[in-house]
Design an enzyme around this catalytic site. Structure first.
Site, PDB file in Angstrom:
ATOM      1  N   GLY A  48      41.258  44.775  38.691  1.00 28.48           N
ATOM      2  CA  GLY A  48      41.645  43.592  37.924  1.00 28.48           C
ATOM      3  C   GLY A  48      40.971  43.427  36.573  1.00 28.48           C
ATOM      4  N   GLU A 103      34.126  40.736  35.725  1.00 25.03           N
ATOM      5  CA  GLU A 103      35.211  40.446  36.674  1.00 25.03           C
ATOM      6  C   GLU A 103      36.415  39.860  35.946  1.00 25.03           C
ATOM      7  OE1 GLU A 103      36.681  40.828  39.282  1.00 25.03           O
ATOM      8  OE2 GLU A 103      35.735  39.999  41.058  1.00 25.03           O
ATOM      9  N   ASP A 104      37.562  39.934  36.580  1.00 23.39           N
ATOM     10  CA  ASP A 104      38.758  39.302  36.018  1.00 23.39           C
ATOM     11  C   ASP A 104      38.764  37.802  36.293  1.00 23.39           C
ATOM     12  OD1 ASP A 104      39.059  39.695  38.767  1.00 23.39           O
ATOM     13  OD2 ASP A 104      41.074  40.526  38.637  1.00 23.39           O
ATOM     14  N   ASP A 107      37.117  33.006  42.147  1.00 26.16           N
ATOM     15  CA  ASP A 107      37.820  31.973  42.903  1.00 26.16           C
ATOM     16  C   ASP A 107      36.842  31.374  43.918  1.00 26.16           C
ATOM     17  OD1 ASP A 107      39.637  30.379  44.189  1.00 26.16           O
ATOM     18  OD2 ASP A 107      40.800  31.996  45.069  1.00 26.16           O
ATOM     19  N   LYS A 135      38.345  29.817  38.401  1.00 24.15           N
ATOM     20  CA  LYS A 135      39.079  28.782  39.155  1.00 24.15           C
ATOM     21  C   LYS A 135      38.046  27.930  39.855  1.00 24.15           C
ATOM     22  CE  LYS A 135      43.143  31.185  40.923  1.00 24.15           C
ATOM     23  NZ  LYS A 135      43.796  31.694  42.135  1.00 24.15           N
ATOM     24  N   PHE A 156      47.838  30.773  41.241  1.00 24.11           N
ATOM     25  CA  PHE A 156      47.715  32.224  41.307  1.00 24.11           C
ATOM     26  C   PHE A 156      48.290  32.823  40.030  1.00 24.11           C
ATOM     27  CE2 PHE A 156      48.329  36.548  42.653  1.00 24.11           C
ATOM     28  CZ  PHE A 156      47.161  36.772  43.359  1.00 24.11           C
ATOM     29  N   VAL A 157      47.446  33.568  39.313  1.00 21.09           N
ATOM     30  CA  VAL A 157      47.858  34.112  38.016  1.00 21.09           C
ATOM     31  C   VAL A 157      47.934  35.637  38.043  1.00 21.09           C
ATOM     32  CG1 VAL A 157      47.064  32.189  36.586  1.00 21.09           C
ATOM     33  CG2 VAL A 157      45.448  33.965  37.249  1.00 21.09           C
ATOM     34  N   ASP A 163      46.751  41.099  39.401  1.00 19.67           N
ATOM     35  CA  ASP A 163      47.950  41.555  40.102  1.00 19.67           C
ATOM     36  C   ASP A 163      48.417  40.586  41.165  1.00 19.67           C
ATOM     37  OD1 ASP A 163      45.654  42.121  41.871  1.00 19.67           O
ATOM     38  OD2 ASP A 163      47.178  43.024  43.151  1.00 19.67           O
ATOM     39  N   ARG A 169      50.058  43.933  36.562  1.00 20.37           N
ATOM     40  CA  ARG A 169      48.780  44.083  35.851  1.00 20.37           C
ATOM     41  C   ARG A 169      48.988  44.359  34.371  1.00 20.37           C
ATOM     42  NH1 ARG A 169      44.610  44.548  39.648  1.00 20.37           N
ATOM     43  NH2 ARG A 169      45.155  45.543  41.606  1.00 20.37           N
TER      44      ARG A 169
END
Ligand code: IMP
Ligand code: MG
Length: 183
Positions: A48, A103-104, A107, A135, A156-157, A163, A169
């Site tokens: 990600g 990190e992407d 959460d 988030k 959820f993105v 992804d 992606r």
């Protein structure tokens, strides 16, 4: 096999590529200042963070070393399973190094919490965490991330590395999918 136009699957764009690039430039400048005169070990959490990582590193002007690790906790769902696995580890000796985990998205915080705990046992000089998206809604006791690009609502993105079931992606922006894509 059904061939879909992935761009038509997007309900709305949350961040354009220009917004992402501008924020990444700011983060790169902050990190360049923080690591001035040092040689951080930049760790990309595959898959990600791949797009964000390469852009962020190019916005930094310090010497650096890069490496890639991979974690898994989602297994094709939109909610975490609660168990994190390091499926590809770094081979670089972390002792005495300034480690920066990129990190992407954060959460639940389980992934970063797990990674920081593991890396701290390797005697690094420091461990710092950076995420493009955060988030953080209604998660007061969650893992504290050091740097973030944008706070986002609990949606959820996908795109720019993120992804859904390993697709989307390569979207150049971050967006939310239409409900029918999850069926
Ligand atoms: P955490 O362990 O719950 O903080 O989850 C972090 C990981 O979950 C990220 O590295 C992503 O791979 C994945 N993830 C969480 N939210 C999303 C999302 O909205 N889209 C895509 N992946 C997500
Ligand atoms: Mg990830």
């Amino acid at each position: 096999m059904l061939i879909r136009n992935e761009r038509k699957d997007v309900k709305y764009v949350m961040f354009t590529r220009e917004q992402i690039a501008a924020r990444t430039r700011e983060l790169g400048a902050e990190l360049s200042k923080k690591y001035a005169g040092k040689t951080p070990l930049m760790i990309c959490v595959l898959r990600g963070a791949a797009f964000f990582f390469t852009d962020l590193c190019r916005e930094m002007n310090t010497l650096m070393e890069i490496d890639f690790i991979a974690c898994s906790s989602y297994f094709g769902n939109t909610k975490s399973t609660g168990t994190v696995q390091l499926v590809k580890d770094s081979t670089v000796d972390m002792s005495g190094r300034d480690v920066v985990i990129v990190e992407d998205i954060i959460d639940s915080g389980l992934t970063l919490d797990y990674l920081v705990k593991i890396f701290k046992t390797r005697n690094p000089a420091s461990v710092t965490t950076v995420t493009l998206l955060d988030k953080d809604v209604d998660k007061p006791n969650r893992f504290h991330v050091d740097y973030y690009g944008f706070k986002i609502p609990d949606e959820f993105v996908v795109g720019y590395g993120l992804d859904y079931a390993d697709y989307y992606r390569n979207l150049p922006y971050i967006g939310v999918l239409k409900e029918e894509c999850y069926k």
